[in-house]
Design a protein around this motif. Structure first.
Motif, PDB file in Angstrom:
ATOM      1  N   SER A   3      13.351  14.803   3.977  1.00 23.28           N
ATOM      2  CA  SER A   3      12.028  14.538   3.421  1.00 23.28           C
ATOM      3  C   SER A   3      11.897  15.093   2.001  1.00 23.28           C
ATOM      4  O   SER A   3      10.971  14.751   1.293  1.00 23.28           O
ATOM      5  N   LYS A   6      11.371  12.657  -0.714  1.00 23.33           N
ATOM      6  CA  LYS A   6      10.057  12.045  -0.900  1.00 23.33           C
ATOM      7  C   LYS A   6       9.571  12.169  -2.329  1.00 23.33           C
ATOM      8  O   LYS A   6       8.876  11.317  -2.843  1.00 23.33           O
ATOM      9  N   THR A  40      10.877   9.457   5.307  1.00 20.38           N
ATOM     10  CA  THR A  40      10.183   8.370   4.607  1.00 20.38           C
ATOM     11  C   THR A  40      10.488   8.423   3.108  1.00 20.38           C
ATOM     12  O   THR A  40       9.572   8.420   2.281  1.00 20.38           O
ATOM     13  N   TYR A  43       8.617   6.641  -0.193  1.00 14.64           N
ATOM     14  CA  TYR A  43       7.360   5.969   0.153  1.00 14.64           C
ATOM     15  C   TYR A  43       6.245   6.448  -0.762  1.00 14.64           C
ATOM     16  O   TYR A  43       6.004   7.651  -0.870  1.00 14.64           O
ATOM     17  N   LYS A  46       0.424   7.534   1.523  1.00 13.95           N
ATOM     18  CA  LYS A  46       0.178   8.697   2.364  1.00 13.95           C
ATOM     19  C   LYS A  46       0.972   8.628   3.660  1.00 13.95           C
ATOM     20  O   LYS A  46       1.555   9.606   4.106  1.00 13.95           O
ATOM     21  N   GLY A  47       0.961   7.479   4.297  1.00 14.16           N
ATOM     22  CA  GLY A  47       1.676   7.363   5.563  1.00 14.16           C
ATOM     23  C   GLY A  47       1.255   6.123   6.311  1.00 14.16           C
ATOM     24  O   GLY A  47       0.907   5.103   5.711  1.00 14.16           O
ATOM     25  N   LYS A  48       1.222   6.244   7.620  1.00 15.56           N
ATOM     26  CA  LYS A  48       0.969   5.093   8.476  1.00 15.56           C
ATOM     27  C   LYS A  48      -0.296   4.337   8.085  1.00 15.56           C
ATOM     28  O   LYS A  48      -0.337   3.109   8.143  1.00 15.56           O
ATOM     29  N   GLU A  49      -1.330   5.096   7.677  1.00 16.13           N
ATOM     30  CA  GLU A  49      -2.622   4.442   7.451  1.00 16.13           C
ATOM     31  C   GLU A  49      -2.626   3.498   6.248  1.00 16.13           C
ATOM     32  O   GLU A  49      -3.304   2.478   6.266  1.00 16.13           O
ATOM     33  N   ALA A  51       0.256   2.187   4.897  1.00 17.63           N
ATOM     34  CA  ALA A  51       1.520   1.439   4.790  1.00 17.63           C
ATOM     35  C   ALA A  51       1.345  -0.084   4.841  1.00 17.63           C
ATOM     36  O   ALA A  51       1.962  -0.795   4.053  1.00 17.63           O
ATOM     37  N   ARG A 256       9.819   5.371  12.162  1.00 12.26           N
ATOM     38  CA  ARG A 256       8.451   4.974  11.806  1.00 12.26           C
ATOM     39  C   ARG A 256       8.501   3.518  11.367  1.00 12.26           C
ATOM     40  O   ARG A 256       9.021   3.195  10.303  1.00 12.26           O
ATOM     41  N   TRP A 258       6.263   1.576  10.245  1.00 12.88           N
ATOM     42  CA  TRP A 258       5.563   1.271   8.995  1.00 12.88           C
ATOM     43  C   TRP A 258       6.442   1.576   7.789  1.00 12.88           C
ATOM     44  O   TRP A 258       6.418   0.853   6.792  1.00 12.88           O
ATOM     45  N   TYR A 259       7.233   2.647   7.877  1.00 11.13           N
ATOM     46  CA  TYR A 259       8.131   2.953   6.767  1.00 11.13           C
ATOM     47  C   TYR A 259       9.252   1.931   6.700  1.00 11.13           C
ATOM     48  O   TYR A 259       9.575   1.414   5.630  1.00 11.13           O
TER      49      TYR A 259
END
Lengths: 296, 296
Positions: A3, A6, A40, A43, A46-49, A51, A256, A258-259
């Motif tokens: 990570s 990132k 990730t 990326y 922020k993340g899943k939300e 993506a 993940r 979404w990633y």
């Protein structure tokens, strides 16, 4: 690929300058257990939300690139470039999900998808690359292989379907084959969708908890899962032996979803943006044709 | 199919109860000049401004239906249904646009697209239905034909490529062929994308005004355009002669692209919703498999 990556170098828009660098499979020995499947790298959100929005945002860009590629295929089929995306990964790693969420971003007319299954009796009579050659993308197309020539050094190796001296030769054969395909104008992008054993277990269990997913479950997947270490090793060798400049392997952390979807979309965008695509020039007299249309 | 049809019976959501009724080609003589290519029968919204949202809203529904179809194809290939969408229309009528905007709403894995061009030397050696048979959708697939068997009673008729007694037999042959395909489990939806001559002229001119569209322009299109009445007549006969219950023709008013895309998407949704699709049952012992996964 931890990570820490990132925080890789980013341009002003927050997009990593080269995801292809971050995700390129290591040159030299590959230890998949040391590569975090939940990482990730690169990326920008922020993340899943956020993506889905980031992935969707790549749609129009990818669409334009795909249309330029396609336009060249129509205008000059002999010399037009092509793209080939190879998807490999353990069961549940998301090969189908990538087709749906990434390839679904562009015009279906420009996608030539081939899902390679257990070879048919006819395929079995031919060299293992026969069915692969027949499925190579035509001018201006993005070919997508859901499984590929690599099955012949993965399942074939683990299950001893041919003697070791036979599969042992195939790494060089595949490299030579891919070099020729690349030389003929096809940009090759090979994605290994890297899931952890724990994540696979959860995904298999989820398929059994949802009647709308029963059809995706195959009892044989658990038998394959029992050979996890042998398959990981077979992948490591394939990644090591066949990671060439003209046909690079990328390791996509895929725990993940979404990633994974964003990463493959961005990798494809980067690759196609680097192909120097442009709209083909008119092969007719534009002014004269305007008059003809006006008079029609 | 005039604009009076706009106020057709609608359910509470504002969706027409059956677009397939509104758009079905007339049974009996067909006069295309009497069918308004700019009409918007059954459209539930205001117009161009809300059409992309209405079409997009069909995406998840169509996606679910397509996935159910696909799941059946995987679980029971011998008996699984299939869908075949046939797209015909004059140049610029939007066959490609429908593929992009409608078929693009669902998983590319479930779409089998074939674009029929001028027959190749090999195709020419065979019966005209040979290449069509080879492209029929497999179990659980949505086949899409961009042009089709109808070229053999359209361009072939207008250009006198075979004697009249030969193309004259083909209407019955095509009906018999389609009846057999339907009987074998394929739901057939034939869409004639109806554009007016004026709209075609504008679209051809637009391609010449935009260098990113030059590749779509073919000087030969103006030659075909010069034979507009003969082509319209050939279409009328094909619509009249081959409008069967098992393989109905729909006339899609296509002067407004936003309506055309919505209409084909809704027609496909209606058709698939009427197929009684469901998720296939598990062909294994779910409880036993849960234990196997848990122990793996």
């Amino acid at each position: 690929m931890g990570s820490s990556k990132k925080s890789a170098k980013q341009d002003k828009t927050g997009t990593p300058t080269a995801l292809s660098e971050l995700l390129r499979a290591p040159l030299g020995p590959v230890d998949l257990s040391a590569l975090d499947a939940a990482a990730t790298p690169g990326y920008p959100g922020k993340g899943k939300e956020d993506a889905p929005a980031h992935t969707q945002a790549l749609g129009p860009v990818l669409s334009d690139l795909q249309e330029q590629l396609f336009a060249n295929g129509r205008s000059a089929p002999e010399s037009a470039p092509r793209v080939l995306v190879v998807l490999q990964g353990m069961d549940t790693s998301g090969k189908g999900g990538v087709v749906r969420h990434v390839m679904g971003l562009v015009d279906p007319q420009g996608i030539a998808l081939t899902s390679f299954k257990v070879p048919t009796p006819i395929e079995r009579k031919h060299h293992y690359l026969w069915r692969i050659r027949r499925a190579l993308p035509g001018p201006g197309m993005i070919g997508v292989f859901d499984r590929s020539q690599y099955e012949d050094v993965l399942v074939v190796r683990v299950e001893n379907l041919v003697p070791p001296e036979v599969w042992g030769r195939r790494y060089d054969e595949i490299n030579a084959f891919e070099a020729k395909v690349a030389e003929q104008g096809t940009r090759i992008v090979k994605c290994f969708l890297h899931v952890s054993s724990g994540e696979q277990k959860e995904r298999l269990a989820a398929r059994l908890d949802d009647p709308t997913k029963y059809w995706k479950y195959n009892p044989g997947d658990v038998d394959v899962r029992a050979k996890w270490p042998a398959y990981q090793q077979a992948y490591e060798v394939a990644l090591e032996q066949c990671n060439t400049e003209v046909a690079p392997w990328y390791v996509i952390p895929s725990d993940r979803k979404w990633y994974r979807n964003w990463a493959v979309a961005e990798l494809l965008r980067e690759t196609m943006a680097g192909m120097g695509l442009d709209w083909p020039a008119a092969e007719f007299d534009v002014a004269a044709e305007r008059k003809r249309v006006a008079a029609s």
